[in-house]
Design a protein around this motif. Structure first.
Motif, PDB file in Angstrom:
ATOM      1  N   ASN A   1      20.323  39.189  39.454  1.00  0.00           N
ATOM      2  CA  ASN A   1      19.123  40.002  39.362  1.00  0.00           C
ATOM      3  C   ASN A   1      19.285  41.242  40.249  1.00  0.00           C
ATOM      4  O   ASN A   1      19.299  41.122  41.478  1.00  0.00           O
ATOM      5  CB  ASN A   1      17.922  39.161  39.816  1.00  0.00           C
ATOM      6  N   PRO A   2      19.384  42.435  39.663  1.00  0.00           N
ATOM      7  CA  PRO A   2      19.568  43.651  40.470  1.00  0.00           C
ATOM      8  C   PRO A   2      18.426  43.923  41.461  1.00  0.00           C
ATOM      9  O   PRO A   2      18.658  44.454  42.539  1.00  0.00           O
ATOM     10  CB  PRO A   2      19.660  44.775  39.436  1.00  0.00           C
ATOM     11  N   SER A   3      17.205  43.535  41.108  1.00  0.00           N
ATOM     12  CA  SER A   3      16.102  43.774  42.046  1.00  0.00           C
ATOM     13  C   SER A   3      16.214  42.860  43.269  1.00  0.00           C
ATOM     14  O   SER A   3      15.905  43.274  44.394  1.00  0.00           O
ATOM     15  CB  SER A   3      14.752  43.602  41.362  1.00  0.00           C
ATOM     16  N   TYR A   4      16.673  41.625  43.078  1.00  0.00           N
ATOM     17  CA  TYR A   4      16.886  40.729  44.212  1.00  0.00           C
ATOM     18  C   TYR A   4      18.047  41.240  45.073  1.00  0.00           C
ATOM     19  O   TYR A   4      18.003  41.178  46.299  1.00  0.00           O
ATOM     20  CB  TYR A   4      17.151  39.302  43.739  1.00  0.00           C
TER      21      TYR A   4
ATOM     22  N   CYS B   1      17.828  42.134  49.073  1.00  0.00           N
ATOM     23  CA  CYS B   1      18.737  41.597  50.087  1.00  0.00           C
ATOM     24  C   CYS B   1      19.489  42.723  50.796  1.00  0.00           C
ATOM     25  O   CYS B   1      19.678  42.691  52.015  1.00  0.00           O
ATOM     26  CB  CYS B   1      19.724  40.626  49.453  1.00  0.00           C
ATOM     27  N   PHE B   2      19.922  43.706  50.038  1.00  0.00           N
ATOM     28  CA  PHE B   2      20.655  44.840  50.600  1.00  0.00           C
ATOM     29  C   PHE B   2      19.772  45.604  51.583  1.00  0.00           C
ATOM     30  O   PHE B   2      20.206  45.964  52.677  1.00  0.00           O
ATOM     31  CB  PHE B   2      21.125  45.763  49.473  1.00  0.00           C
ATOM     32  N   ASN B   3      18.526  45.824  51.200  1.00  0.00           N
ATOM     33  CA  ASN B   3      17.591  46.546  52.060  1.00  0.00           C
ATOM     34  C   ASN B   3      17.305  45.762  53.335  1.00  0.00           C
ATOM     35  O   ASN B   3      17.191  46.344  54.414  1.00  0.00           O
ATOM     36  CB  ASN B   3      16.298  46.822  51.299  1.00  0.00           C
ATOM     37  N   GLU B   4      17.206  44.440  53.245  1.00  0.00           N
ATOM     38  CA  GLU B   4      16.960  43.626  54.433  1.00  0.00           C
ATOM     39  C   GLU B   4      18.134  43.697  55.407  1.00  0.00           C
ATOM     40  O   GLU B   4      17.940  43.702  56.614  1.00  0.00           O
ATOM     41  CB  GLU B   4      16.698  42.178  54.040  1.00  0.00           C
ATOM     42  N   LYS B   5      19.360  43.753  54.881  1.00  0.00           N
ATOM     43  CA  LYS B   5      20.531  43.763  55.749  1.00  0.00           C
ATOM     44  C   LYS B   5      20.795  45.149  56.344  1.00  0.00           C
ATOM     45  O   LYS B   5      21.058  45.282  57.530  1.00  0.00           O
ATOM     46  CB  LYS B   5      21.767  43.285  54.996  1.00  0.00           C
ATOM     47  N   TYR B   6      20.762  46.183  55.506  1.00  0.00           N
ATOM     48  CA  TYR B   6      21.161  47.522  55.950  1.00  0.00           C
ATOM     49  C   TYR B   6      20.005  48.471  56.230  1.00  0.00           C
ATOM     50  O   TYR B   6      20.221  49.550  56.775  1.00  0.00           O
ATOM     51  CB  TYR B   6      22.104  48.142  54.921  1.00  0.00           C
ATOM     52  N   GLY B   7      18.793  48.112  55.824  1.00  0.00           N
ATOM     53  CA  GLY B   7      17.636  48.952  56.104  1.00  0.00           C
ATOM     54  C   GLY B   7      17.488  50.146  55.179  1.00  0.00           C
ATOM     55  O   GLY B   7      16.626  50.988  55.400  1.00  0.00           O
ATOM     56  N   VAL B   8      18.310  50.238  54.157  1.00  0.00           N
ATOM     57  CA  VAL B   8      18.197  51.302  53.157  1.00  0.00           C
ATOM     58  C   VAL B   8      18.381  50.677  51.777  1.00  0.00           C
ATOM     59  O   VAL B   8      18.986  49.628  51.635  1.00  0.00           O
ATOM     60  CB  VAL B   8      19.243  52.428  53.356  1.00  0.00           C
ATOM     61  N   ASN B   9      17.865  51.353  50.771  1.00  0.00           N
ATOM     62  CA  ASN B   9      18.043  50.881  49.400  1.00  0.00           C
ATOM     63  C   ASN B   9      19.447  51.242  48.923  1.00  0.00           C
ATOM     64  O   ASN B   9      20.008  52.271  49.353  1.00  0.00           O
ATOM     65  CB  ASN B   9      17.026  51.510  48.480  1.00  0.00           C
ATOM     66  N   PRO B  10      20.017  50.446  48.026  1.00  0.00           N
ATOM     67  CA  PRO B  10      21.352  50.766  47.506  1.00  0.00           C
ATOM     68  C   PRO B  10      21.389  52.127  46.816  1.00  0.00           C
ATOM     69  O   PRO B  10      22.409  52.827  46.850  1.00  0.00           O
ATOM     70  CB  PRO B  10      21.636  49.657  46.494  1.00  0.00           C
ATOM     71  N   SER B  11      20.290  52.550  46.231  1.00  0.00           N
ATOM     72  CA  SER B  11      20.248  53.844  45.543  1.00  0.00           C
ATOM     73  C   SER B  11      20.427  55.010  46.518  1.00  0.00           C
ATOM     74  O   SER B  11      20.919  56.070  46.141  1.00  0.00           O
ATOM     75  CB  SER B  11      18.957  53.995  44.772  1.00  0.00           C
ATOM     76  N   GLN B  12      20.050  54.810  47.772  1.00  0.00           N
ATOM     77  CA  GLN B  12      20.225  55.877  48.772  1.00  0.00           C
ATOM     78  C   GLN B  12      21.690  56.034  49.166  1.00  0.00           C
ATOM     79  O   GLN B  12      22.113  57.108  49.569  1.00  0.00           O
ATOM     80  CB  GLN B  12      19.374  55.594  49.999  1.00  0.00           C
ATOM     81  N   ILE B  13      22.463  54.975  49.072  1.00  0.00           N
ATOM     82  CA  ILE B  13      23.875  55.037  49.418  1.00  0.00           C
ATOM     83  C   ILE B  13      24.698  55.522  48.239  1.00  0.00           C
ATOM     84  O   ILE B  13      25.692  56.228  48.405  1.00  0.00           O
ATOM     85  CB  ILE B  13      24.370  53.670  49.908  1.00  0.00           C
ATOM     86  N   ALA B  14      24.250  55.206  47.025  1.00  0.00           N
ATOM     87  CA  ALA B  14      25.008  55.539  45.823  1.00  0.00           C
ATOM     88  C   ALA B  14      24.901  57.010  45.437  1.00  0.00           C
ATOM     89  O   ALA B  14      25.463  57.420  44.441  1.00  0.00           O
ATOM     90  CB  ALA B  14      24.548  54.660  44.662  1.00  0.00           C
ATOM     91  N   ILE B  15      24.212  57.803  46.203  1.00  0.00           N
ATOM     92  CA  ILE B  15      24.028  59.228  45.870  1.00  0.00           C
ATOM     93  C   ILE B  15      25.312  60.002  46.031  1.00  0.00           C
ATOM     94  O   ILE B  15      26.112  59.819  46.841  1.00  0.00           O
ATOM     95  CB  ILE B  15      22.912  59.856  46.728  1.00  0.00           C
TER      96      ILE B  15
ATOM     97  N   LEU C   1      29.547  50.601  46.571  1.00  0.00           N
ATOM     98  CA  LEU C   1      28.580  51.700  46.468  1.00  0.00           C
ATOM     99  C   LEU C   1      29.156  52.999  47.007  1.00  0.00           C
ATOM    100  O   LEU C   1      28.914  54.070  46.457  1.00  0.00           O
ATOM    101  CB  LEU C   1      27.299  51.350  47.225  1.00  0.00           C
ATOM    102  N   LYS C   2      29.923  52.909  48.063  1.00  0.00           N
ATOM    103  CA  LYS C   2      30.515  54.110  48.656  1.00  0.00           C
ATOM    104  C   LYS C   2      31.592  54.717  47.758  1.00  0.00           C
ATOM    105  O   LYS C   2      31.834  55.910  47.808  1.00  0.00           O
ATOM    106  CB  LYS C   2      31.080  53.801  50.035  1.00  0.00           C
ATOM    107  N   GLU C   3      32.239  53.874  46.925  1.00  0.00           N
ATOM    108  CA  GLU C   3      33.236  54.391  45.989  1.00  0.00           C
ATOM    109  C   GLU C   3      32.593  55.223  44.890  1.00  0.00           C
ATOM    110  O   GLU C   3      33.235  56.092  44.318  1.00  0.00           O
ATOM    111  CB  GLU C   3      34.015  53.238  45.342  1.00  0.00           C
TER     112      GLU C   3
END
Length: 75
Positions: free
Chosen positions: A54-57, A61-75, A36-38
């Motif tokens: 499943n992208p929603s799953y 899981c990503f939100n549970e581990k890092y506390g943010v949605n993947p879309s917030q990191i991919a910006i 995501l950071k790339e």
């Protein structure tokens, strides 16, 4: 690997302090974070790359581990 499933479970649990499933999930999510950071791929491609069908799953899981949605990191 030449060892039984229970023996593998005991060894991974002794080394990491976690179950093999949670250990593997953490590794997959760490890889997803680096992808995501790339900023080369979209979230659904990254989810498939690290083994989530499943992208929603994956997002859950990503939100549970890092506390943010993947879309917030991919910006």
């Amino acid at each position: 690997m030449g060892i039984s499933k229970p023996q593998l479970y005991r060894k991974i649990s002794a080394l990491t302090g976690r179950s093999p499933v949670s250990f593997i999930c953490d590794i997959r999510l760490q890889k997803a974070l680096s992808l995501l950071k790339e900023n080369k791929y979209n979230i659904s491609e990254i989810a498939l790359e690290v083994g989530y069908n499943n992208p929603s799953y994956f997002s859950k899981c990503f939100n549970e581990k890092y506390g943010v949605n993947p879309s917030q990191i991919a910006i």
